[in-house]
Write an enzyme that holds these catalytic residues in place. Structure first.
Site, PDB file in Angstrom:
ATOM      1  N   TRP A  99      37.148  41.249  40.668  1.00  0.00           N
ATOM      2  CA  TRP A  99      37.632  41.075  42.034  1.00  0.00           C
ATOM      3  C   TRP A  99      36.491  40.942  43.031  1.00  0.00           C
ATOM      4  CZ3 TRP A  99      41.872  38.946  41.419  1.00  0.00           C
ATOM      5  CH2 TRP A  99      42.763  39.365  40.440  1.00  0.00           C
ATOM      6  N   ASP A 166      37.356  45.885  49.975  1.00  0.00           N
ATOM      7  CA  ASP A 166      38.634  45.552  49.343  1.00  0.00           C
ATOM      8  C   ASP A 166      39.176  46.844  48.736  1.00  0.00           C
ATOM      9  OD1 ASP A 166      40.713  44.748  47.728  1.00  0.00           O
ATOM     10  OD2 ASP A 166      39.581  43.222  46.637  1.00  0.00           O
ATOM     11  N   LYS A 190      49.782  47.453  44.496  1.00  0.00           N
ATOM     12  CA  LYS A 190      49.314  48.517  43.616  1.00  0.00           C
ATOM     13  C   LYS A 190      49.853  49.847  44.127  1.00  0.00           C
ATOM     14  CE  LYS A 190      46.295  45.413  42.039  1.00  0.00           C
ATOM     15  NZ  LYS A 190      46.376  44.781  40.723  1.00  0.00           N
TER      16      LYS A 190
END
Lengths: 356, 356
Positions: A99, A166, A190
């Site tokens: 990511w 992030d 999530k």
């Protein structure tokens, strides 16, 4: 059979969120309309949007001078809208895996990228240390929790340039010192809502640093000035986000979420270290993710992978297979995961050890 | 009291979509998991995504050589991703009002824009005719249905350059000759799903016309090659879209949707022309939207606006107030609106006439 939801995302949500969603889809607040068919310009939705912003500010104790917006789509869009807005000449990134690389790739379209450090040498199984963050960059960006590789940064660092994080997969799992950041973003699926919305917390002063003309929908200033209502926002995921935040508050807030995350992850990692068949992929306990516990069969038992997945399935454990890019196993233990599911996982690991 | 949902978007959905959504949020296909907490990489979701793509292709009779993708976020994002991908030197746009202008504004960031015609001179109350589309442009873009101004283009024109249409508010309300278009996009929250997803139908050959490097999430080629699964798609809105498409098919397809739209809109326009208090904002019947029927009190009765809104509210009519940018009234009559609601609107218009 009771299912234990270890999905990495979209992931488990509190029963409270599910129940309130069903009620509101049937009829929102006795309005005679479904949540799915109300106008985003209605008073009912104003209360939902304002409520979600206010709950975020309370939960993370966000100081004055920051705005909270909810944007349609996933966090991957932020990978390019951040450099589109803020990368004038150079930006710094920390390479902690998939990511983080997502952000690095897009940033290169808009300017120079300096990767300050990388843990690629060991399959991203640790958080790099001992590097310098350059002072001549427009910002420094990290990915706090690495869902695929199972590492996590849980400290809010002092950084002398604008600091961007992030937090897609660990938001609301610990108190955060928001004042250290210029921008925090988090895809919802999530830890706090179904897929389809991304939360952005942005320092208002940072909005003045936009370096080029950007399209309206990619312009953070627009979404801030319109309170996330420039266009039709994703009504349902924002409602669900609000309900999860209510549940977090009722449960004791992010401090309690942190305690639960510690309890869950310590129990699983302890079993993985004790069990003679398994090994966590991340060695240093300080770098281990509390959210995504990645583990492997020891090399001598590698051929038992399918056998373990079959047993996990038989015991109702869902989502235990590791990400297709790295293999192995992964137990994602987000905020809403009950200890009962952790106990089921530990019992299954022990059963596997006994029966092999 | 029964509510009649004339919201302009998010808007009414079939009861079937609402009921199936509730069932799936409780438990998807007997999986023991909620639709909101399943992985987008699960077989259950594969069936939803594949089903939604296949249903779109069946409903619109899409020829070979086209792909259907479902993207997170709203249609406004397409206003800039289209020129980001495809505007090399010049693009042509038809200016039919607010949403057409949305596209025009963003296109100017990426190249030259030629507005071929505009109906701005009469508050966008008609569809411009008699203009030439230049042949030296990368594409020509229109907005078929103008939600705010109440006009609609219902013909699939022959255009010699790549032809792009925003069908956000009239998709699935008539058969479309997809072969005339290089790209069709539609935000979901008018005619087929709750807010949070945008459908794009794109000619595969047009994907070869991308003119510059674009970020991954803005790259149609990526989403086509990954079957809308490059990143986590908005699972729930896509499920709801599939259910609405199933309902359309069970109801007789887009031909039947067109018949219903004609029946609904003819009944309302006939009453507006007969009623001595009201007047449709669009004079030419050929230009009148079947989806969004905009109307005004005649100037001599203008002071009765609040009185009519109060009566509409008392009769359970929701969403009758015109868009804040134009005022007046608007009755949005999307696919799922039953004739019963149209009758309630007509009765209210007549009651208002009698009592004033």
């Amino acid at each position: 059979m009771k299912k234990h939801n270890f999905n990495a995302g979209p992931a488990i949500l509190p029963d409270y969120t599910i129940e309130k969603s069903i009620e509101a889809i049937k009829d929102l607040n006795g309005s005679g309309l479904s949540l799915l068919t109300i106008s985003h310009r209605s008073k009912d939705f104003d209360a939902i949007m304002d409520g979600a912003v206010a709950a975020t500010k309370r939960l993370l104790d966000i100081p004055e001078g920051y705005s909270v917006i909810f944007l349609g789509g996933g966090a991957s869009t932020q990978f390019y809208t951040i450099p589109y807005n803020f990368l004038g000449t150079k930006a710094a990134y920390l390479d902690t895996g998939t990511w983080a690389l997502g952000g690095i790739k897009e940033a290169k379209l808009y300017g120079e990228v300096e990767v300050v450090a990388s843990s690629k040498d060991k399959n991203y199984s640790y958080i790099p240390k001992g590097y310098k963050i350059p002072t001549d960059v427009d910002y420094f960006e990290i990915c706090c929790n690495n869902t695929i590789e199972g590492t996590e940064i849980r400290e809010d660092w002092d950084v002398s340039v604008p600091f961007i994080a992030d937090m897609s997969s660990d938001i609301f799992s610990r108190p955060v010192d928001v004042s250290k950041y210029s921008l925090i973003f988090a895809g919802a699926q999530k830890n706090f809502a179904p897929a389809g919305v991304t939360m952005v917390i942005i320092k208002d002063a940072f909005l003045e640093k936009v370096v080029r003309p950007v399209p309206t929908m990619a312009d953070y200033r627009v979404h801030v000035s319109k309170n996330s209502m420039f266009n039709t926002p994703p009504v349902f995921p924002i409602f669900a986000a609000l309900k999860t935040m209510e549940w977090i508050e009722m449960s004791g807030g992010v401090k309690e979420m942190e305690k639960r995350a510690i309890d869950r992850s310590e129990k699983v990692y302890a079993e993985l270290e004790r069990n003679k068949f398994f090994v966590p992929t991340v060695e240093d306990p300080a770098d281990r993710s509390r959210m995504n516990i990645t583990f492997l069969l020891k090399p001598e038992y590698a051929e038992l992978e399918t056998a373990f997945l079959d047993l996990a399935k038989a015991r109702g454990l869902v989502g235990i297979k590791g990400h297709r890019s790295v293999g192995g196993f992964r137990a994602s233990c987000y905020n809403a995961l009950p200890m009962e599911s952790v106990d089921a996982l530990v019992a299954t690991l022990q059963e596997f050890e006994k029966s092999n």
